[in-house]
Design a protein around this motif. Structure first.
Motif, PDB file in Angstrom:
ATOM      1  N   ARG A 223      23.531  18.465 -11.675  1.00  0.00           N
ATOM      2  CA  ARG A 223      23.808  17.422 -12.664  1.00  0.00           C
ATOM      3  C   ARG A 223      22.896  17.793 -13.847  1.00  0.00           C
ATOM      4  NH1 ARG A 223      21.269  12.811  -8.465  1.00  0.00           N
ATOM      5  NH2 ARG A 223      23.115  12.072  -7.460  1.00  0.00           N
TER       6      ARG A 223
ATOM      7  N   THR B  56      25.402  11.829 -16.099  1.00  0.00           N
ATOM      8  CA  THR B  56      25.614  12.822 -14.864  1.00  0.00           C
ATOM      9  C   THR B  56      24.498  12.328 -13.940  1.00  0.00           C
ATOM     10  OG1 THR B  56      24.626  14.618 -15.679  1.00  0.00           O
ATOM     11  CG2 THR B  56      26.652  14.525 -16.100  1.00  0.00           C
TER      12      THR B  56
ATOM     13  N   LEU C 152      25.740  11.066 -10.259  1.00  0.00           N
ATOM     14  CA  LEU C 152      27.096  11.779  -9.759  1.00  0.00           C
ATOM     15  C   LEU C 152      26.441  12.441  -8.478  1.00  0.00           C
ATOM     16  CD1 LEU C 152      28.713  13.417 -13.177  1.00  0.00           C
ATOM     17  CD2 LEU C 152      29.081  11.166 -12.180  1.00  0.00           C
ATOM     18  N   ASP C 153      27.516  12.116  -7.503  1.00  0.00           N
ATOM     19  CA  ASP C 153      27.171  12.727  -6.247  1.00  0.00           C
ATOM     20  C   ASP C 153      28.329  14.002  -6.436  1.00  0.00           C
ATOM     21  OD1 ASP C 153      30.061  12.431  -5.901  1.00  0.00           O
ATOM     22  OD2 ASP C 153      29.865  10.779  -4.545  1.00  0.00           O
TER      23      ASP C 153
ATOM     24  N   HIS D 123      31.017  15.456  -5.048  1.00  0.00           N
ATOM     25  CA  HIS D 123      32.273  15.014  -5.145  1.00  0.00           C
ATOM     26  C   HIS D 123      32.604  14.968  -6.962  1.00  0.00           C
ATOM     27  CE1 HIS D 123      36.246  13.964  -5.782  1.00  0.00           C
ATOM     28  NE2 HIS D 123      36.104  12.828  -5.731  1.00  0.00           N
ATOM     29  N   ASP D 124      31.695  14.061  -7.299  1.00  0.00           N
ATOM     30  CA  ASP D 124      31.984  13.561  -8.912  1.00  0.00           C
ATOM     31  C   ASP D 124      31.754  14.653  -9.759  1.00  0.00           C
ATOM     32  OD1 ASP D 124      32.922  10.936  -8.125  1.00  0.00           O
ATOM     33  OD2 ASP D 124      30.791  10.003  -8.042  1.00  0.00           O
ATOM     34  N   CYS D 125      30.657  15.398  -9.455  1.00  0.00           N
ATOM     35  CA  CYS D 125      30.149  16.615 -10.231  1.00  0.00           C
ATOM     36  C   CYS D 125      31.342  17.818 -10.343  1.00  0.00           C
ATOM     37  CB  CYS D 125      28.907  17.171  -9.617  1.00  0.00           C
ATOM     38  SG  CYS D 125      27.268  16.347 -10.002  1.00  0.00           S
TER      39      CYS D 125
ATOM     40  N   ARG E 240      34.340  17.055  -9.680  1.00  0.00           N
ATOM     41  CA  ARG E 240      35.665  16.581 -10.497  1.00  0.00           C
ATOM     42  C   ARG E 240      35.343  16.631 -11.859  1.00  0.00           C
ATOM     43  NH1 ARG E 240      36.003  11.498 -12.195  1.00  0.00           N
ATOM     44  NH2 ARG E 240      34.573  10.752 -10.852  1.00  0.00           N
ATOM     45  N   THR E 241      34.204  16.157 -12.349  1.00  0.00           N
ATOM     46  CA  THR E 241      33.826  16.092 -13.739  1.00  0.00           C
ATOM     47  C   THR E 241      33.705  17.600 -14.329  1.00  0.00           C
ATOM     48  OG1 THR E 241      32.218  14.380 -13.123  1.00  0.00           O
ATOM     49  CG2 THR E 241      31.993  15.748 -15.387  1.00  0.00           C
TER      50      THR E 241
ATOM     51  N   ALA F  82      33.627   6.469 -15.465  1.00  0.00           N
ATOM     52  CA  ALA F  82      32.560   7.249 -16.091  1.00  0.00           C
ATOM     53  C   ALA F  82      31.766   6.534 -16.913  1.00  0.00           C
ATOM     54  CB  ALA F  82      33.128   8.465 -16.647  1.00  0.00           C
TER      55      ALA F  82
END
Length: 312
Positions: free
Chosen positions: A117, A128, A131-132, A134-136, A138-139, A262
């Motif tokens: 993160r 950030t 963020l989990d 998956h989100d990391c 995707r980002t 976001a």
């Protein structure tokens, strides 16, 4: 032919090999420092949020400083010739983007979510901290895809057409847009000129990015037909007239969705969804994305060098 004739290709190679070494001076940092001083002066002068007129004047003043600084350094004997190579290479950010992207991806693979993160926060302007995994991922995919154009194709395009001088005028506008180009009460007027100018200067490169990515996706055996059919409509969903083109084609080629909620400066923003719905970015998909970006960058570099020689 002389060595200077191959400046675009040399700059591309230096960027991939050297990136942005820590401790080295970099023009973007100087531009950012001056922009922050102008922003502070604007808040003082305008009694709060700077006006659109002030933002336009400040942007033009900084462009003039960039032009003067570049012209002064490059006319110096010997140093000026070397400076042109440095300015050409330093205006590209693909090598640094790959390096930092690999770092975030490796931290995620190692289960170091908190460190990932923090590393990701150095690449994006969104929050950030929550963020989990998956989100990391995707980002990271979003910023790699979007910055393929902003950090490489667009500056390389202007380097090939106008040399380092035009590249750094573009980089000045792009830097101001990244600092001031937010649709908030605080920045909407200050960044209006920079944001609109950046949209104009990056319009053609964004579509060239789309074409290069689609072609290399075909060469790599990715689903280019679905990308060709679906990506343009997704690209037009974005607020930016340019950011969606590389993002959407990468999403469809690699099979990972982008967009969604976001947090920017404490405010939740809902971005349009692009790419396959309900798909989760994995480590292997990020690897495929990096390979796609590399081969597409090489294609752009070779075509750009050819264009530069043709214009001589």
């Amino acid at each position: 032919m002389e060595l200077m004739d191959f400046l675009p290709l040399i700059a591309f190679g230096l960027d991939l090999v050297l990136g942005d070494p820590q401790g080295w001076p970099h023009p973007v940092r100087w531009i950012g420092w001056l922009a922050r001083r102008l922003e502070d002066a604007g808040r003082l002068f305008c009694g709060g949020c700077p006006s659109r007129a002030y933002g336009t004047g400040a942007s033009l003043a900084l462009l003039a400083v960039t032009a003067f600084g570049y012209g002064f350094v490059t006319i110096l004997p010997l140093i000026g010739w070397l400076a042109m190579f440095y300015f050409a290479y330093a205006g590209l950010a693909l090598g640094c983007l790959f390096k930092e992207g690999r770092r975030v991806s490796a931290l995620l693979d190692a289960g170091e979510l908190e460190k990932a993160r923090t590393a990701l926060s150095m690449l994006v302007s969104r929050d950030t901290s929550a963020l989990d995994e998956h989100d990391c991922r995707r980002t990271l995919a979003e910023t790699l895809s979007e910055n393929f154009n902003d950090g490489f194709v667009a500056p390389f395009f202007w380097l090939c057409l106008t040399g380092p001088f035009g590249l750094w005028l573009y980089k000045t506008v792009s830097t101001l847009d990244s600092m001031w180009g937010y649709r908030t009460a605080e920045y909407e007027n200050l960044g209006w000129f920079a944001a609109r100018t950046d949209d104009l200067l990056a319009w053609i490169p964004a579509r060239l990015s789309f074409g290069a990515l689609l072609f290399c996706g075909w060469i790599m055996g990715l689903d280019w037909r679905e990308a060709w059919r679906r990506a343009p409509a997704d690209a037009r969903k974005m607020d930016s007239p340019n950011a969606g083109w590389p993002m959407a084609v990468c999403a469809w080629l690699c099979g990972g969705g982008m967009g969604g909620s976001a947090i920017y400066f404490g405010i939740i923003k809902h971005k349009p969804a692009v790419g396959p719905e309900a798909s989760v970015w994995t480590s292997s998909m990020l690897g495929a994305l990096e390979r796609l970006l590399f081969w597409s960058a090489l294609l752009v570099a070779l075509l750009g060098q050819w264009l530069s020689l043709a214009l001589l």
